[in-house]
Enzyme design. Structure first.
Site, short mmCIF file in Angstrom:
data_model
loop_
_atom_site.label_atom_id
_atom_site.label_comp_id
_atom_site.label_asym_id
_atom_site.label_seq_id
_atom_site.Cartn_x
_atom_site.Cartn_y
_atom_site.Cartn_z
N HIS A 23 -52.28 70.31 -38.66
CA HIS A 23 -52.39 71.66 -38.25
C HIS A 23 -51.30 72.15 -37.01
CE1 HIS A 23 -54.40 70.78 -34.23
NE2 HIS A 23 -55.09 70.01 -34.81
N HIS A 26 -50.69 70.32 -33.91
CA HIS A 26 -49.58 69.23 -34.06
C HIS A 26 -48.25 69.32 -34.02
CE1 HIS A 26 -53.56 67.51 -36.25
NE2 HIS A 26 -53.20 66.73 -35.01
N CYS A 133 -65.44 57.53 -27.22
CA CYS A 133 -65.11 58.74 -28.17
C CYS A 133 -64.24 58.10 -29.15
CB CYS A 133 -64.54 59.94 -27.50
SG CYS A 133 -63.95 61.10 -28.58
N CYS A 136 -60.77 60.23 -29.63
CA CYS A 136 -59.69 60.00 -28.72
C CYS A 136 -59.45 58.55 -28.67
CB CYS A 136 -60.39 60.12 -27.34
SG CYS A 136 -60.81 61.84 -26.67
N CYS A 151 -68.10 64.06 -25.69
CA CYS A 151 -66.53 64.11 -25.31
C CYS A 151 -65.97 65.48 -24.71
CB CYS A 151 -65.67 63.61 -26.32
SG CYS A 151 -63.77 63.85 -25.98
N HIS A 154 -63.00 66.56 -27.51
CA HIS A 154 -63.64 66.91 -29.12
C HIS A 154 -64.80 67.35 -29.21
CE1 HIS A 154 -60.17 63.87 -29.45
NE2 HIS A 154 -59.94 64.60 -30.23
N LYS A 302 -59.05 74.59 -27.82
CA LYS A 302 -58.02 73.96 -28.44
C LYS A 302 -58.13 73.99 -29.69
CE LYS A 302 -56.16 69.25 -28.71
NZ LYS A 302 -56.70 67.56 -29.29
N LYS A 305 -59.24 70.40 -35.88
CA LYS A 305 -59.94 70.63 -37.17
C LYS A 305 -61.43 70.10 -36.83
CE LYS A 305 -58.08 70.81 -41.02
NZ LYS A 305 -56.92 69.95 -41.67
N1 MSP Z 1 -52.17 59.14 -32.04
C1 MSP Z 1 -52.19 59.66 -30.79
C2 MSP Z 1 -50.90 59.79 -30.05
C3 MSP Z 1 -49.98 58.57 -30.03
S1 MSP Z 1 -48.63 58.35 -29.22
C4 MSP Z 1 -48.33 56.82 -28.75
C5 MSP Z 1 -52.69 61.07 -30.80
N2 MSP Z 1 -52.41 61.65 -32.18
S2 MSP Z 1 -53.02 63.19 -32.63
O1 MSP Z 1 -52.54 63.43 -33.96
O2 MSP Z 1 -54.22 63.20 -32.23
O3 MSP Z 1 -52.21 64.29 -31.59
C6 MSP Z 1 -50.68 64.07 -31.69
C7 MSP Z 1 -50.36 65.39 -30.69
O4 MSP Z 1 -50.76 66.57 -31.19
C8 MSP Z 1 -50.81 65.17 -29.19
O5 MSP Z 1 -49.84 65.42 -28.48
C9 MSP Z 1 -51.70 66.11 -29.27
O6 MSP Z 1 -51.69 66.79 -27.92
C10 MSP Z 1 -51.28 67.37 -30.10
N3 MSP Z 1 -52.04 68.49 -30.42
C11 MSP Z 1 -53.10 68.49 -31.29
N4 MSP Z 1 -53.67 69.61 -31.23
C12 MSP Z 1 -53.24 70.43 -30.17
C13 MSP Z 1 -53.37 71.65 -30.11
N5 MSP Z 1 -54.32 72.45 -30.42
N6 MSP Z 1 -52.25 72.36 -29.39
C14 MSP Z 1 -51.21 71.52 -28.87
N7 MSP Z 1 -51.08 70.49 -29.24
C15 MSP Z 1 -52.12 69.51 -29.58
O7 MSP Z 1 -53.17 61.62 -30.02
#
Ligand code: MSP
Length: 518
Positions: A23, A26, A133, A136, A151, A154, A302, A305
């Site tokens: 999304h 990410h 969680c 997380c 959590c 989430h 935040k 999904k």
């Molecule tokens: N897989 C772990 C990261 C491992 S790194 C060795 C993870 N993955 S994630 O897919 O959940 O998130 C990846 C990144 O997306 C994180 O930096 C997270 O902060 C970012 N974001 C997910 N949603 C977000 C927002 N709504 N806003 C900004 N960034 C956010 O965590």
């Protein structure tokens, strides 16, 4: 100054969980890291920009089960759905890592062995009961949860888990971590995140489990294959794998320590506490910097999904184009802070800054070159026609560079946009369309258009990190012989590099207006 790793500017994004499609949240760190990487390339540095997918763990196993697939097939099907987004977002990574690749499994095993055998008993077997969680992939202590054992990130209930696990002796690293951050404060940015990390360390560190036995989707521990490696231990190690650790020591020595791990603030603890401690235990240098940005929020929460606010990036790219997408998020939200996303503000910025601001500047200048000079760039012969533009640009380039190096992309974009505002004002002041009516002032007219085209040239170079596609089209319309890729930051600051006689073209509009009513 951005900290340098070794010889290479090595920047990473988090590796994303492919339990679902991406999304816009990410894509936020993916775009930011790409802009910073491109900026360092523009400065002539060797850059290594890494991204990838984090494919093991309970969360993935459950997503696959829910879809009735085995986890490997699930990640094989999901991973391309991430890459297709990065391709459309012009993310120019140098390497893409999947944690299910054999090259990575080898490195995880090697690092585990190095820590296990470091002679300090840093890994030990113990049983543990705690609140977990799955989203997380983290154990929580009661006090950090929301009411009803939920959590805080989430907003989902945690689960009670009881296991016999191998633990990593994180508690033994508190002093070394404090020393590390005191010696190198820039190792965690921005300040607010550094303070958070320091207070977590000072508040006392608990050992964490690095293996799991209640599911099997992971890398088996080399000394006890009934356990699979904890997904965070596995995932963090990706940064070493891609740098060449254990496989190509020469390359590794040039790339490590990583210059910047770009992450979101939700994964700060893992990156700024677990990771450097794991590296210290393995006898490897910690990364030069962890940069933790804020969240994109929708209605104050935040974007995710889980709460159904996760918009797919294609929805916005289809409507605004990739360049506007990249511009908007870095410009609208002060990088480092949380910021809310809204369609209205995106429409406004698109129309005001891109269509009217940059697009209009380019199309006016190119249209006048076409009408008055058949598109052929005239010689700048009229003294002083360029006004203060050369200084304005040189100053903006300096500011832009400083801000980008300090990972302040919002401020860097503001520096570029100041040039656009100044150049549009210059047009009004000089009013070339009026001069065009007087054949006696043709020299002046030609010189003003030359200066305007020069300004566009510098802008295209500066914008090439932020909006590579639009900058490329702008460059083409200017008819410059050298390629945009061959340009360096000093070229943006230098005045008078365009050759009179060059054939410019008034192409299609760079940023067609977006209709609010749509
Ligand atoms: N897989 C772990 C990261 C491992 S790194 C060795 C993870 N993955 S994630 O897919 O959940 O998130 C990846 C990144 O997306 C994180 O930096 C997270 O902060 C970012 N974001 C997910 N949603 C977000 C927002 N709504 N806003 C900004 N960034 C956010 O965590």
């Amino acid at each position: 100054m951005a900290p340098m790793g070794r010889d290479v500017f090595y920047i990473t994004t988090p590796i994303y969980y492919p339990n679902d499609v991406p999304h816009v949240g990410h894509a936020y760190d993916a775009v930011a890291a790409d802009v910073i990487a491109r900026h360092h390339r523009l400065r002539g540095e060797e850059v290594f920009h890494l991204t990838g997918t984090d494919e093991h763990g309970l969360k993935l196993q459950r997503a696959a089960e829910a879809a009735g697939m085995d986890p490997q097939r699930w990640v094989d099907e999901m991973e391309p759905r991430w890459r297709e987004v990065w391709a459309r977002l012009d993310i120019g990574y140098d390497d893409y890592i999947r944690t299910t690749e054999p090259r990575h499994q080898d490195v995880v095993v090697k690092v585990l062995d190095q820590v296990h055998e470091n002679g300090r008993d840093d890994i030990y077997l113990d049983s543990y009961e705690g609140l977990y969680c799955v989203s997380c992939e983290l154990y929580y202590v009661e006090g950090d949860l929301l009411e009803g054992q939920v959590c805080p990130i989430h907003e989902r209930p945690v689960e009670l888990m009881k296991e016999q696990n191998y633990f990593f002796r994180l508690s033994a690293y508190a002093d070394r971590l404090l020393e590390h951050y005191e010696r190198t404060p820039s190792a965690v940015e921005p300040d607010i995140r550094r303070n958070e990390v320091l207070s977590l360390i000072r508040g006392g560190l608990r050992d964490f489990s690095i293996s799991r036995t209640n599911f099997d989707w992971g890398i088996p521990l080399p000394w006890d294959p009934d356990h699979v490696t904890y997904v965070w231990f596995d995932a963090l190690t990706n940064y070493l794998t891609a740098a060449g650790f254990g496989a190509d020591e020469k390359t590794f020595a040039r790339r490590w320590p990583a210059s910047i791990h770009m992450i979101g603030k939700d994964i700060l603890r893992q990156h700024a506490i677990y990771w450097p401690a794991m590296l210290m235990a393995a006898g490897i240098e910690p990364p030069a910097q962890v940069w933790a940005h804020g969240f994109l929020t929708v209605g104050g929460k935040k974007m995710s999904k889980t709460n159904a606010t996760g918009i797919h990036p294609f929805e916005l790219i289809d409507r605004f184009g990739v360049d506007s997408y990249r511009w908007y998020f870095l410009r609208e939200i002060q990088f480092g802070q949380d910021g809310s996303f809204s369609l209205e503000s995106m429409v406004d910025r698109h129309n005001a800054e891109l269509s009217n601001g940059i697009g209009n500047l380019a199309s006016r200048v190119l249209a006048m070159l076409r009408s008055y000079f058949d598109g052929v760039l005239p010689e700048p012969t009229f003294p002083g026609a360029e006004s203060d533009l050369p200084e304005v640009i040189a100053t903006a380039v300096r500011r832009y560079d400083e801000e980008m190096l300090a990972v302040r992309p919002t401020a860097a974009l503001a520096a570029v946009y100041d040039v656009v505002v100044r150049a549009n004002r210059y047009m009004v002041e000089r009013s070339p369309w009026t001069l065009a009516k007087d054949p006696a002032r043709r020299d002046e007219l030609g010189s003003i258009l030359y200066a305007s085209a020069e300004t566009l040239r510098s802008l295209a170079i500066l914008l090439s990190s932020i909006m590579p596609s639009a900058a490329g089209r702008m460059w083409e319309q200017l008819g410059i012989e050298e390629t945009l890729e061959a340009q360096r930051l000093d070229h943006a600051a230098a005045w008078g590099r365009m050759s009179p006689g060059a054939r410019t073209t008034k192409g299609e509009s760079l940023f067609p207006r977006v209709d609010t009513a749509e």
